[in-house]
Design an enzyme around this catalytic site. Structure first.
Site, short mmCIF file in Angstrom:
data_model
loop_
_atom_site.label_atom_id
_atom_site.label_comp_id
_atom_site.label_asym_id
_atom_site.label_seq_id
_atom_site.Cartn_x
_atom_site.Cartn_y
_atom_site.Cartn_z
N GLY A 116 0.83 -1.19 0.00
CA GLY A 116 0.00 0.00 0.00
C GLY A 116 0.87 1.25 0.00
N CYS A 117 0.29 2.37 -0.39
CA CYS A 117 1.08 3.61 -0.47
C CYS A 117 1.57 4.03 0.92
CB CYS A 117 0.28 4.71 -1.15
SG CYS A 117 -1.31 5.09 -0.40
N TYR A 118 0.66 4.16 1.87
CA TYR A 118 1.08 4.57 3.21
C TYR A 118 2.03 3.55 3.87
CZ TYR A 118 -2.75 8.04 3.01
OH TYR A 118 -3.61 9.07 2.67
N PHE A 285 7.37 10.53 -1.00
CA PHE A 285 7.33 9.74 -2.24
C PHE A 285 6.00 10.00 -2.94
CE2 PHE A 285 5.78 7.35 1.33
CZ PHE A 285 4.73 6.56 0.89
#
Length: 306
Positions: A116-118, A285
């Site tokens: 996942g991104c987080y 990011f």
């Protein structure tokens, strides 16, 4: 020898679209998608996924599980960009820099689950500290992150770019029920015995993340130099993850969430106040780069090279 076939299942959402864009112009692979009229045809989708070499699933969780279960061809390899399989045994976690040998495990895997991104930021900051024994498993970890609105998928993009964009909030905190689906992923892959607190937010910009983790240095029995050395050693030689020098972070007054947009890179930094015994770890990011599409293409390239 014919080029490997890469099937993108669900190329209409933010992640799928960016994966498609990142693969444009490549001659070493043949990218296949379904026409609009075929996307909801279960037989056509199953045929496409079983006729490819590597399938990239850019689908909601339930649909991703269904797609993965439809694979009967043992030669087909899968990268799932959803959160459906991120803590499921048998799926390799697609964060090549996470720990020693992870890139090799991704390269050899039949089933890869994209992070996942987080969690990419939180795990990137904290997993090396756990492995080095600098962060206890029961430490009360708190993660705060602000993402561009594309992190909310097409609904988020429509809210800020659609006809009602003028009424979209400049900033919104969500996940107030403390049950965000990324929390188990963070806990599992950081290696925590205690559930971390996670507070996400969206800003009124399209993409990019700043994620921060506050640490009490006195309770850890560590200093900023020790934490920085651990991170710098872990990511030494990494192509996509850079640990900012302490000399640089000591004079930085702010962090721009958009600075790495369009790349697959991530910056990690240690900010601290020696007098107060406090530190903040930070990751910057692109939520659609290292946090999604860029990571999927990185994993694809590792698998193709195996």
């Amino acid at each position: 020898m014919s080029a490997p076939i890469v099937f993108i299942d669900g190329d209409q959402g933010t992640t799928g679209l960016q994966i498609h864009e990142r693969l444009q112009g490549r001659t070493d692979i043949r990218v296949v998608t379904l026409a609009a009229a075929e996307r909801k045809n279960a037989e056509r989708r199953a045929a496409a996924i079983n006729d490819c070499d590597i399938a990239i699933l850019c689908l909601p969780d339930a649909a991703a599980r269904e797609a993965a279960q439809s694979v009967v061809n043992p030669a087909v390899r899968v990268i799932d960009a959803s959160s459906a399989h991120r803590t499921v045994p048998g799926w390799v976690y697609g964060f090549p820099e996470m720990t020693q040998g992870q890139g090799e495990r991704v390269a050899a895997a039949r089933r890869v689950t994209n992070p996942g991104c987080y969690p990419t930021g939180a795990i990137g900051l904290l997993r090396p500290l756990r492995e080095a024994g600098l962060l206890p498993g029961d430490y009360p970890v708190t993660v705060h992150a602000v993402s561009g609105y594309s992190g909310g998928g097409r609904a988020g993009v429509d809210q800020y770019e659609g006809p009602d964009a003028a009424t979209a909030p400049a900033f919104q905190v969500y996940g107030l029920g403390l049950a965000h689906k990324h929390v188990p992923e963070m806990q599992a892959h950081i290696g925590l015995s205690r559930r971390p607190f996670f507070m996400p937010a969206y800003g009124a910009y399209r993409q990019g993340i700043v994620l921060t983790v506050p640490l009490d240095l006195k309770s850890l029995g560590a200093n900023a130099e020790t934490l920085h050395t651990c991170l710098a050693r872990h990511y030494a030689g990494s192509r996509h993850v850079q640990v900012l020098p302490l000399g640089q972070t000591s004079v930085m007054g702010s962090l721009d969430p958009e600075v790495l947009n369009g790349t697959n890179d991530m910056w990690l930094g240690v900010f601290h106040n020696a007098e107060h015994g406090q530190a903040v770890l930070a990751a910057v990011f692109d939520n659609l780069g290292k946090g999604a599409s860029g990571a999927a293409v990185q994993n694809l390239d590792l698998m193709l090279a195996a």
